[in-house]
Design an enzyme around this catalytic site. Structure first.
Site, PDB file in Angstrom:
ATOM      1  CD  GLU A 156      -3.040   5.579   6.704  1.00 43.27           C
ATOM      2  OE1 GLU A 156      -3.055   5.603   5.380  1.00 43.27           O
ATOM      3  OE2 GLU A 156      -2.251   5.091   7.227  1.00 43.27           O
ATOM      4  CB  SER A 173       5.154  -1.561  12.080  1.00 45.71           C
ATOM      5  OG  SER A 173       4.603  -0.187  12.262  1.00 45.71           O
ATOM      6  CG  ASN A 208      -1.660   1.225   1.389  1.00 47.06           C
ATOM      7  OD1 ASN A 208      -1.686   2.075   0.529  1.00 47.06           O
ATOM      8  ND2 ASN A 208      -2.178   1.465   2.577  1.00 47.06           N
ATOM      9  CD1 TRP A 209       3.322   0.919  -2.968  1.00 40.34           C
ATOM     10  CD2 TRP A 209       3.591   2.290  -4.828  1.00 40.34           C
ATOM     11  NE1 TRP A 209       4.089   0.429  -4.021  1.00 40.34           N
ATOM     12  CE2 TRP A 209       4.254   1.028  -5.285  1.00 40.34           C
ATOM     13  CE3 TRP A 209       3.359   3.234  -5.816  1.00 40.34           C
ATOM     14  CZ2 TRP A 209       4.816   0.808  -6.245  1.00 40.34           C
ATOM     15  CZ3 TRP A 209       4.031   2.954  -7.189  1.00 40.34           C
ATOM     16  CH2 TRP A 209       4.531   1.845  -7.316  1.00 40.34           C
ATOM     17  CE  LYS A 210       0.059   3.415   4.994  1.00 38.29           C
ATOM     18  NZ  LYS A 210      -0.133   3.475   6.305  1.00 38.29           N
ATOM     19  N   GLY A 270       2.371   2.270  10.763  1.00 43.13           N
ATOM     20  CA  GLY A 270       3.384   3.318  10.518  1.00 43.13           C
ATOM     21  C   GLY A 270       3.929   3.724  11.876  1.00 43.13           C
ATOM     22  CG  HIS A 273      -5.798   1.804   5.110  1.00 40.26           C
ATOM     23  ND1 HIS A 273      -5.366   2.917   5.907  1.00 40.26           N
ATOM     24  CD2 HIS A 273      -4.921   1.059   5.012  1.00 40.26           C
ATOM     25  CE1 HIS A 273      -4.324   2.613   6.203  1.00 40.26           C
ATOM     26  NE2 HIS A 273      -3.837   1.594   5.856  1.00 40.26           N
ATOM     27  N   GLY A 319       3.074  -0.981   4.299  1.00 40.60           N
ATOM     28  CA  GLY A 319       3.041   0.494   4.066  1.00 40.60           C
ATOM     29  C   GLY A 319       4.130   0.781   3.808  1.00 40.60           C
ATOM     30  N   GLY A 320       4.768   1.238   4.730  1.00 39.99           N
ATOM     31  CA  GLY A 320       6.312   2.028   4.632  1.00 39.99           C
ATOM     32  C   GLY A 320       7.320   1.131   3.904  1.00 39.99           C
ATOM     33  CD  GLU A 342      -3.648  -2.367   7.270  1.00 36.59           C
ATOM     34  OE1 GLU A 342      -2.202  -2.512   6.649  1.00 36.59           O
ATOM     35  OE2 GLU A 342      -4.262  -1.375   7.176  1.00 36.59           O
TER      36      GLU A 342
HETATM   37  P1  PGA Z   1       2.990   0.266   7.592  1.00 35.11           P
HETATM   38  O1  PGA Z   1       1.257   0.473   7.129  1.00 35.11           O
HETATM   39  O2  PGA Z   1       3.391  -0.926   6.909  1.00 35.11           O
HETATM   40  O3  PGA Z   1       3.471   1.530   7.230  1.00 35.11           O
HETATM   41  O4  PGA Z   1       2.417   0.346   9.142  1.00 35.11           O
HETATM   42  C1  PGA Z   1       0.615  -0.308   6.627  1.00 35.11           C
HETATM   43  C2  PGA Z   1      -0.826   0.064   6.052  1.00 35.11           C
HETATM   44  O5  PGA Z   1      -1.306   1.205   6.495  1.00 35.11           O
HETATM   45  O6  PGA Z   1      -1.447  -0.426   5.465  1.00 35.11           O
END
Ligand code: PGA
Length: 249
Positions: free
Chosen positions: A96, A211, A9-11, A172, A94, A232-233, A166
């Site tokens: 967010e 994470s 997930n590149w956000k 993050g 998600h 994510g990251g 999640e």
């Molecule tokens: P993260 O994000 O790996 O940076 O914690 C995961 C996500 O939001 O899908």
């Protein structure tokens, strides 16, 4: 046997040049993998990524979708548009989106349904906040988020869906759920589906996100009910993403 899936997930990250460098390395080195690998770039890069991953083992996903099929919804993107650009997956719910864009369980369920109607496979994201975990509400919150979708589409729809657990406090933050903490919730998700249909539950892929890094991926993915990860990251760093894919392999 559930085939593992690692989805990046590149956000809201990326740029034309950066995307092509990232994907050049990932597509080259992911070629021998047995697990499935997907990337979910921001909307404007779907066409670019679609062409960059052509002929590779990677599949394409988007990060969100409108619950409406078309119409006067300025700024929105429909599921059929995502399908037009070769998307197989789309994230729905998600944390967010839930926290920053006001997506309720009802809206998330509508998006899930809209995605499936267009032939996409929704990746339904669920998870509790730190406050909810500390209050002992993890099981309740995750069950409620999943129920909203099951009530709307029925358990049979889960055959062409993926769930991603999640925990919000792990996204993050660099703090990951322990493999045992994650496994406990994954098992509860599978049990909730199994109460409606054992066969569907047995085949359902449940990803862990929050994470995930090369150093913790192997242990997480080794848990009985963890079928891969939503990254994510670490999905923005080719070496890290590839190491995570290898851990799922
Ligand atoms: P993260 O994000 O790996 O940076 O914690 C995961 C996500 O939001 O899908």
């Amino acid at each position: 046997m559930r085939r593992k899936l690692v989805a990046g997930n590149w956000k809201m990250h990326g740029a034309l040049k950066q995307n092509s460098a990232l994907l050049a390395q990932i597509t080259a080195e992911a070629s021998g993998l047995f697990c499935e690998v997907a990337v979910c770039p921001p909307y404007p890069y779907l066409a670019q990524v679609q062409s960059l991953i052509q002929g590779s083992v990677l599949t394409l996903g988007a990060q969100s979708v409108s619950e409406h099929p078309s119409g006067a919804f300025t700024g929105e993107v429909s599921a059929s548009m995502l399908a037009d650009f070769g998307c197989r997956y789309v994230l729905v719910g998600h944390s967010e989106r839930r926290a920053l864009f006001g997506e309720t369980d009802v809206v998330v369920a509508a998006k899930f349904e809209a995605a499936q109607k267009a032939g996409l496979v929704p990746i339904l994201c669920v998870g509790e906040t730190l406050g909810e975990r500390e209050a002992g509400d993890t099981g309740f919150v995750v069950a409620r988020q999943l129920s909203a979708v099951l009530d709307r589409v029925g358990v049979a729809a889960m055959v062409s869906a993926v769930v991603a657990y999640e925990p919000v406090w792990a996204i993050g933050t660099g703090v990951t759920a322990s493999p045992a903490q994650a496994q406990e919730v994954h098992a509860a998700i599978r049990a909730q589906v199994a109460a409606l249909d054992l066969g569907v539950a047995a085949g359902l892929r449940i990803l862990y996100g929050g994470s995930v890094k090369p150093r913790n991926a192997m242990e997480l993915f080794g848990q009985l009910d963890i079928d891969g990860g939503l990254i994510g990251g670490a999905a923005l760093v080719a070496d890290d993403f590839l190491a995570i894919c290898l851990a799922a392999n």
